[in-house]
Design a protein around this motif. Structure first.
Motif, PDB file in Angstrom:
ATOM      1  N   ARG A 125       1.144   3.992  -2.856  1.00 15.01           N
ATOM      2  CA  ARG A 125       0.836   5.401  -2.621  1.00 15.01           C
ATOM      3  C   ARG A 125       2.019   6.272  -3.017  1.00 15.01           C
ATOM      4  O   ARG A 125       1.856   7.317  -3.630  1.00 15.01           O
ATOM      5  CB  ARG A 125       0.491   5.613  -1.151  1.00 15.01           C
ATOM      6  CG  ARG A 125      -0.275   6.901  -0.946  1.00 15.01           C
ATOM      7  CD  ARG A 125      -0.362   7.324   0.487  1.00 15.01           C
ATOM      8  NE  ARG A 125       0.941   7.549   1.064  1.00 15.01           N
ATOM      9  CZ  ARG A 125       1.333   6.998   2.198  1.00 15.01           C
ATOM     10  NH1 ARG A 125       0.536   6.190   2.848  1.00 15.01           N
ATOM     11  NH2 ARG A 125       2.536   7.252   2.669  1.00 15.01           N
ATOM     12  N   LYS A 126       3.219   5.760  -2.684  1.00 14.18           N
ATOM     13  CA  LYS A 126       4.409   6.557  -2.999  1.00 14.18           C
ATOM     14  C   LYS A 126       4.543   6.721  -4.508  1.00 14.18           C
ATOM     15  O   LYS A 126       4.905   7.797  -4.986  1.00 14.18           O
ATOM     16  CB  LYS A 126       5.656   5.885  -2.424  1.00 14.18           C
ATOM     17  CG  LYS A 126       5.722   6.093  -0.941  1.00 14.18           C
ATOM     18  CD  LYS A 126       7.070   5.798  -0.402  1.00 14.18           C
ATOM     19  CE  LYS A 126       7.102   6.301   1.036  1.00 14.18           C
ATOM     20  NZ  LYS A 126       8.308   6.062   1.705  1.00 14.18           N
ATOM     21  N   ARG A 184       0.832  -1.200   0.000  1.00 12.22           N
ATOM     22  CA  ARG A 184       0.000   0.000   0.000  1.00 12.22           C
ATOM     23  C   ARG A 184       0.866   1.249   0.000  1.00 12.22           C
ATOM     24  O   ARG A 184       0.646   2.177  -0.767  1.00 12.22           O
ATOM     25  CB  ARG A 184      -0.896  -0.021   1.253  1.00 12.22           C
ATOM     26  CG  ARG A 184      -1.925   1.075   1.265  1.00 12.22           C
ATOM     27  CD  ARG A 184      -2.674   1.084   2.566  1.00 12.22           C
ATOM     28  NE  ARG A 184      -1.880   1.677   3.648  1.00 12.22           N
ATOM     29  CZ  ARG A 184      -2.177   1.553   4.931  1.00 12.22           C
ATOM     30  NH1 ARG A 184      -3.206   0.830   5.294  1.00 12.22           N
ATOM     31  NH2 ARG A 184      -1.432   2.138   5.852  1.00 12.22           N
ATOM     32  N   GLU A 236       2.087   9.203  -5.537  1.00 14.36           N
ATOM     33  CA  GLU A 236       2.555  10.548  -5.173  1.00 14.36           C
ATOM     34  C   GLU A 236       3.616  11.022  -6.159  1.00 14.36           C
ATOM     35  O   GLU A 236       3.626  12.172  -6.582  1.00 14.36           O
ATOM     36  CB  GLU A 236       3.131  10.536  -3.756  1.00 14.36           C
ATOM     37  CG  GLU A 236       2.040  10.594  -2.697  1.00 14.36           C
ATOM     38  CD  GLU A 236       2.551  10.298  -1.283  1.00 14.36           C
ATOM     39  OE1 GLU A 236       1.719  10.241  -0.392  1.00 14.36           O
ATOM     40  OE2 GLU A 236       3.787  10.116  -1.104  1.00 14.36           O
TER      41      GLU A 236
END
Ligand code: ADP
Length: 677
Positions: A323-324, A319, A327
């Protein structure tokens, strides 16, 4: 002689019974004499009271009891009726011998009227007084005792009854208790069984949980339970850790803050949680970095003292990495958007909230922190383009298609014209995200200015070419007219071919001039109401004459009333028809159709020609776009026709598109709003 002095009376009077004599002078009743027994009984001497009114000697107010009243009534009755009266026992208190207090006394009095002659009103009253205090009081004591006994008996009877009831209840309760006891015992057995099963279930659950779980007990933090997931994170086998204190089972943690954290949770009894904690995990036999959400929850004994803790560890590496990377992608997108100087906007389909980016605001002449409503983005579009943009946006929302448009906007405050290229698309709701409509906008003023310069140049060149070409055409026509049909047949044929070529060039130059007019905003629409199907018929008729080798089929259709520029739409239809001819083999079928579709007039031109590749379809309507292929080398053109068609249709708030299959043919459509009935 006074009767009182008679020896017989005196003898009776002085017997040892207390007696007193009153005059009958009602209401005073003066005391005439008392005997010795009276003195003994009342402690009052005759001297003290003789000659006084009875009420003066015995004040009923002071004596207490009801004797005074009874005495008065009895005295009056004896005098008035001259008869003996007995006063029943009454209370009249008299002073004690030492005169220190009043003593309770009960008296019984007999009153006998005495007269000298024996008839008429009596002269005296002889009162014989009995002190009945002793018997009365003992009677009263006995009565009170009896009363108490009666009450006690009643209470005893009641208590007895109550005891019987209680006894019965006790017998009943005992049976109930026995039953309850049996049930409780059964329950305990059941509970113990349930508890064992529940513990087994809990262990299974923990073992199969998708998160790592470990249970520690006692101050030494003995590892009681550790499921496979947590063993994977720890990099240990169950045999290495189960039943061992934390640091014995996992010696690698010596000095690690983890030990302090969980010791603290154990001693303080306060839970501890942390998210996305960096750590390492053995994956596929290799030590790798990972991220974990952790929760340490203290466990209490039933009496509230600390007896262990449970650790829950969730591997969130995927996760966090996802997400990174999002981003990162977002950051890159932001950089790209910044670099490309793109204005962006977003409309929440549910709330209709319009969120423009700072750059978009700047393009429209707003400060970054200034409120810019959606209406501004529409109202600031040049009038000539407003309807076309609004209907493209509406179509994008209703049909879910994207739009790509170029149009001028008037900058707020300065009134300067800026050209923008806008895209937009509806994104349907997905995974909790509401549907939204968003797009980009880029300032293309500079490019448009360059284009404008090119257009001006093309326009100028076209005009310059058009003049000699017109003259050339006129000369050719003169030569044709002068040629003698029989003698100059060869020349006539050459002149005819030359005229065809001149006409072709004329058409091309007109195309360039139209583009130039369009781009410089000089294309004016002259709108009127007419039947579009009539115009289509007219254009088909012209095409039939100019292209005798093709078979045109105009399918029957109903009247389609539109408000539009008839000439310009005529150009659009002619263009589509001439492309159908141009890109089809001789003798091909060209089918023309008009229809009412969802409140619009839809015209289509279908051919069975060379067709178009799927990839080229979206670009066909761009300026100067031509399909690149070997086949296309045989066809001349500049990629202007469809561009002009699209511009004309869009200025009418219409829509143009094509469907095609390479090698099988193409169908070009356009639709326009119908006049409402
Ligand atoms: P031109 O025909 O002058 O090249 P257009 O703007 O009319 O310019 O057409 C653009 C391109 O679209 C053409 O070059 C051609 O590749 C393709 N095209 C247009 N109409 C057809 C058609 N009916 N069949 C196949 N291709 C077509």
């Amino acid at each position: 002689m006074n009767i009182l002095n008679e020896p017989l009376f005196q003898a009776v009077f002085n017997t040892p019974v207390p007696r007193i004599i009153f005059c009958t002078n009602s209401p005073d009743f003066t005391i005439v004499a008392t005997n010795e027994a009276f003195k003994v009984s009342t402690h009052i001497t005759g001297r003290e009271i003789t000659g006084k009114s009875v009420w003066e000697a015995f004040d009923p107010e002071e004596a207490g009891g009801n004797g005074g009243l009874l005495l008065m009534n009895a005295l009056m009755e004896a005098v008035e009726h001259n008869r003996r009266v007995n006063i029943p026992s009454f209370r009249y208190d008299i002073p004690s011998v030492d005169m220190s207090r009043l003593e309770i006394n009960w008296w019984q009095i007999e009153i006998i009227p005495v007269s000298a002659i024996g008839i008429g009103r009596p002269d005296y009253l002889l009162l014989t007084i009995n002190n009945t205090t002793g018997p009365t009081l003992s009677n009263q004591v006995i009565e009170a005792g009896l009363q108490r006994e009666r009450v006690l008996n009643e209470e005893l009877a009641a208590a007895n009854e109550e005891l019987t009831t209680i006894n019965e209840e006790l017998i009943h309760s005992k049976a109930e208790l026995q039953e309850l006891n049996n049930e409780l015992e059964q329950r305990v057995v059941r509970r113990t069984k349930d508890l064992t099963e529940s513990e087994n279930r809990f262990r299974n659950l923990v073992q199969q949980a998708p998160v790592g779980i470990a249970i520690y007990s006692g101050p030494q933090l003995i590892i009681e339970l550790a499921n496979d997931k947590i063993l994977e994170v720890w990099g240990h086998t169950a045999a290495e850790v189960i039943g061992k204190p934390l640091l014995t089972g996992r010696p690698e943690l010596n000095g690690h803050t983890y030990v302090q954290v969980i010791t603290q949770v154990y001693t303080s009894q306060q839970p501890h949680s942390a998210f996305e904690v960096k750590g390492s995990v053995i994956r596929n036999g290799k030590l790798q970095e990972g991220y974990f959400d952790v929760l340490y929850q203290p466990l209490n004994s039933s009496c509230g003292t600390a007896n262990g803790l449970i650790a829950v560890i969730n591997d969130v590496t995927e996760r966090v990495e996802a997400r990174k990377s999002i981003e990162k992608a977002e950051e890159m997108l932001r950089l790209t958007v910044d670099f490309a100087e793109l204005g962006t906007w977003f409309i929440n389909a549910e709330t209709r909230e319009f969120i423009p980016s700072a750059r978009l605001k700047k393009i429209f002449g707003y400060q970054p922190d200034e409120y810019m409503p959606y209406e501004a983005a529409i109202n600031q579009i040049s009038d000539a383009y407003q309807d076309a943009v609004v209907s493209a946006v509406e179509r994008a929302i209703s049909e879910g298609q994207s739009y790509h448009l170029e149009y001028p906007v008037v900058e707020r405050h300065t009134g300067k014209l800026r050209w923008v290229k806008a895209t937009g698309r509806l994104y349907p709701s997905a995974e909790g995200e509401p549907a939204h409509f968003s797009g980009t906008l880029i300032d293309i003023t500079e490019r448009r200015q360059n284009d404008q310069r090119k257009n001006d140049f093309i326009s100028m060149v076209s005009h310059e070419l058009k003049t000699p070409l017109t003259s050339l055409k006129a000369y050719l026509q003169v030569l044709q007219a002068r040629a003698v049909p029989d003698a100059d047949s060869f020349r006539i044929s050459i002149l005819g071919k030359a005229e065809v070529q001149v006409n072709k060039m004329h058409k091309m130059i007109n195309g360039f001039l139209s583009v130039a007019a369009l781009e410089s905003g000089k294309m004016q629409l002259v709108k009127e109401q007419f039947n579009l199907d009539d115009t289509v018929q007219e254009m088909v008729d012209d095409a039939v004459i100019s292209n005798p080798r093709f078979r045109f089929h105009f399918l029957p259709c109903e009247a389609l009333q539109v408000v539009a520029d008839q000439d310009k739409l005529g150009q659009v239809i002619t263009n589509l028809l001439s492309n159908a001819v141009k890109y089809s083999p001789d003798g091909g079928d060209i089918i023309v159709d008009c229809q009412k579709v969802n409140g619009t007039a839809r015209v289509s031109v279908q051919d069975n020609g060379i067709g178009i590749k799927k990839d080229d379809l979206p670009n066909l309507f761009e300026r100067f776009y031509r399909v690149q292929s070997d086949t296309m080398k045989n066809f001349s053109g500049f990629g202007i026709g469809l561009y002009l068609c699209a511009e004309i249709v869009e200025r009418h708030s219409g829509h143009i598109w094509a469907e095609s299959e390479e090698g099988k043919g193409s169908t070009f459509y356009f639709s326009l709003p119908l006049v409402e009935d």
